[in-house]
Write a protein that holds these residues in place. Structure first.
Motif, PDB file in Angstrom:
ATOM      1  N   LEU A  66      -6.930   4.940  -7.714  1.00 56.72           N
ATOM      2  CA  LEU A  66      -6.449   6.187  -7.109  1.00 56.72           C
ATOM      3  C   LEU A  66      -7.243   6.834  -5.873  1.00 56.72           C
ATOM      4  O   LEU A  66      -6.595   7.120  -4.912  1.00 56.72           O
ATOM      5  N   TYR A  67      -8.515   6.685  -5.905  1.00 55.28           N
ATOM      6  CA  TYR A  67      -9.503   7.278  -5.023  1.00 55.28           C
ATOM      7  C   TYR A  67      -9.132   6.398  -3.610  1.00 55.28           C
ATOM      8  O   TYR A  67      -9.593   7.156  -2.793  1.00 55.28           O
ATOM      9  N   TYR A  68      -8.896   5.254  -3.848  1.00 50.80           N
ATOM     10  CA  TYR A  68      -8.706   4.472  -2.460  1.00 50.80           C
ATOM     11  C   TYR A  68      -7.558   5.319  -1.892  1.00 50.80           C
ATOM     12  O   TYR A  68      -7.640   5.172  -0.513  1.00 50.80           O
ATOM     13  N   HIS A  69      -6.601   5.832  -2.539  1.00 46.48           N
ATOM     14  CA  HIS A  69      -5.439   6.290  -1.541  1.00 46.48           C
ATOM     15  C   HIS A  69      -5.729   7.899  -1.582  1.00 46.48           C
ATOM     16  O   HIS A  69      -5.380   8.422  -0.466  1.00 46.48           O
ATOM     17  N   PHE A  70      -6.105   8.389  -2.606  1.00 45.89           N
ATOM     18  CA  PHE A  70      -6.230   9.950  -2.376  1.00 45.89           C
ATOM     19  C   PHE A  70      -7.587  10.397  -3.409  1.00 45.89           C
ATOM     20  O   PHE A  70      -7.870   9.805  -4.362  1.00 45.89           O
ATOM     21  N   LYS A  71      -8.441  11.283  -2.613  1.00 49.75           N
ATOM     22  CA  LYS A  71      -9.659  11.422  -3.302  1.00 49.75           C
ATOM     23  C   LYS A  71      -9.334  13.111  -4.115  1.00 49.75           C
ATOM     24  O   LYS A  71     -10.198  13.075  -5.107  1.00 49.75           O
ATOM     25  N   ARG A 131       0.798  -1.127   0.082  1.00 51.43           N
ATOM     26  CA  ARG A 131       0.097  -0.165   0.141  1.00 51.43           C
ATOM     27  C   ARG A 131       0.774   1.117  -0.049  1.00 51.43           C
ATOM     28  O   ARG A 131       0.558   2.187  -0.860  1.00 51.43           O
ATOM     29  N   GLY A 132       1.834   1.373   0.543  1.00 49.78           N
ATOM     30  CA  GLY A 132       2.742   2.472   0.839  1.00 49.78           C
ATOM     31  C   GLY A 132       3.502   2.739  -0.338  1.00 49.78           C
ATOM     32  O   GLY A 132       3.603   3.659  -0.873  1.00 49.78           O
ATOM     33  N   ASP A 133       4.046   1.362  -1.216  1.00 51.76           N
ATOM     34  CA  ASP A 133       4.537   1.475  -2.394  1.00 51.76           C
ATOM     35  C   ASP A 133       3.654   2.354  -3.451  1.00 51.76           C
ATOM     36  O   ASP A 133       3.907   3.088  -4.358  1.00 51.76           O
ATOM     37  N   THR A 134       2.539   1.638  -3.501  1.00 51.83           N
ATOM     38  CA  THR A 134       1.349   2.348  -4.203  1.00 51.83           C
ATOM     39  C   THR A 134       1.231   3.943  -4.193  1.00 51.83           C
ATOM     40  O   THR A 134       1.156   4.766  -4.863  1.00 51.83           O
ATOM     41  N   ARG A 135       1.100   4.254  -2.712  1.00 52.09           N
ATOM     42  CA  ARG A 135       0.924   5.589  -2.435  1.00 52.09           C
ATOM     43  C   ARG A 135       2.107   6.490  -2.955  1.00 52.09           C
ATOM     44  O   ARG A 135       1.865   7.649  -3.486  1.00 52.09           O
ATOM     45  N   GLN A 136       3.425   6.129  -2.784  1.00 50.32           N
ATOM     46  CA  GLN A 136       4.565   6.519  -3.128  1.00 50.32           C
ATOM     47  C   GLN A 136       4.633   6.904  -4.932  1.00 50.32           C
ATOM     48  O   GLN A 136       4.855   7.861  -5.328  1.00 50.32           O
ATOM     49  N   ARG A 137       4.162   5.687  -5.539  1.00 48.48           N
ATOM     50  CA  ARG A 137       4.258   5.568  -6.966  1.00 48.48           C
ATOM     51  C   ARG A 137       3.116   6.759  -7.421  1.00 48.48           C
ATOM     52  O   ARG A 137       3.415   7.526  -8.337  1.00 48.48           O
ATOM     53  N   ILE A 138       1.969   6.764  -6.626  1.00 53.34           N
ATOM     54  CA  ILE A 138       0.934   8.037  -6.998  1.00 53.34           C
ATOM     55  C   ILE A 138       1.704   9.178  -6.731  1.00 53.34           C
ATOM     56  O   ILE A 138       1.558  10.244  -7.870  1.00 53.34           O
ATOM     57  N   GLN A 139       2.117   9.669  -5.771  1.00 56.95           N
ATOM     58  CA  GLN A 139       2.964  10.778  -5.519  1.00 56.95           C
ATOM     59  C   GLN A 139       3.826  11.179  -6.564  1.00 56.95           C
ATOM     60  O   GLN A 139       3.877  12.308  -7.079  1.00 56.95           O
ATOM     61  N   GLU A 152      -5.117  16.414  -1.933  1.00 56.10           N
ATOM     62  CA  GLU A 152      -4.494  15.554  -1.009  1.00 56.10           C
ATOM     63  C   GLU A 152      -3.222  14.879  -1.325  1.00 56.10           C
ATOM     64  O   GLU A 152      -2.406  14.508  -0.218  1.00 56.10           O
ATOM     65  N   ILE A 153      -3.057  14.595  -2.713  1.00 56.74           N
ATOM     66  CA  ILE A 153      -1.599  14.184  -3.047  1.00 56.74           C
ATOM     67  C   ILE A 153      -0.674  15.031  -2.735  1.00 56.74           C
ATOM     68  O   ILE A 153       0.455  14.786  -2.270  1.00 56.74           O
TER      69      ILE A 153
END
Length: 197
Positions: free
Chosen positions: A48-53, A9-17, A57-58
């Motif tokens: 994407l919404y799962y991590h950031f709306k 989950r952290g990796d996905t969040r960082q990829r999105i960022q 937020e990003i």
């Protein structure tokens, strides 16, 4: 299992960022949509919404993550004596923190009007007030207070202006740091003179 799931989950969040920051830099914050971020990541908008709306937020999460070392530095600096050695160490650590967060600060520099309207504008202002507090002696003469603030802004300016100057990035960073430390050292010398009988 929990650790692995959390890491993914952290990796996905960082990829999105990372992808969002790339797109913000390429197209500008206002012209980038969540749909484009999702497409670049090759995920659904729902994923994407799962991590950031929202885009904000990003960018807020990026700011919080990348400026955590600065927040930690401010806390550390508040507990230290106002010695020359402490201030020089603060400047060295601040330089390293800026280097780590360079893509974010480039985004902020290039999107100043947008940043002012986002919550990170106020967050950045608070961080800068904290940095000011730990490098300035309140009893110092105004010229020495200005030298201390100039040391911080020298590092900011160096990050942007020297990008266009040819040369090794580490040499440029070292030169900026040297000038910032010189300013802090001059300010400390002036503060000592005013305190002498």
């Amino acid at each position: 299992m929990d650790g692995t799931k959390q890491r993914r989950r952290g990796d996905t969040r960082q990829r999105i960022q990372d992808v969002a920051l790339e797109l913000f830099a390429e197209q500008g914050y206002e012209k980038t949509s969540l749909r484009e971020i999702a497409e670049r990541l090759d995920v659904t908008k729902a994923a994407l919404y799962y991590h950031f709306k929202t885009k904000e937020e990003i960018i807020v999460s990026l700011f919080e993550d990348l400026t955590k070392p600065i927040e930690d530095l401010i806390e550390w600096g508040r507990e230290q004596p106002h010695t020359l050695e402490t201030k020089q160490e603060i400047v060295r650590r601040y330089s390293a923190a800026l280097d780590e967060a360079a893509p974010l600060f480039r985004f902020m520099q290039e999107n100043q009007a947008t940043v002012r309207d986002l919550s990170i504008g106020e967050m950045f202002k608070q961080r800068m007030m904290g940095m000011r507090e730990i490098v300035i002696d309140p009893e110092a003469e105004m010229v020495d207070q200005v030298r201390c603030i100039s040391a911080l802004f020298t590092m900011h300016a160096g990050m942007f202006v020297l990008r266009e100057v040819e040369g090794d990035p580490e040499d440029k960073r070292a030169a900026v740091l040297e000038v910032a430390i010189d300013l802090i050292t001059q300010a400390h010398g002036g503060a000592r003179k005013t305190q002498e009988p």
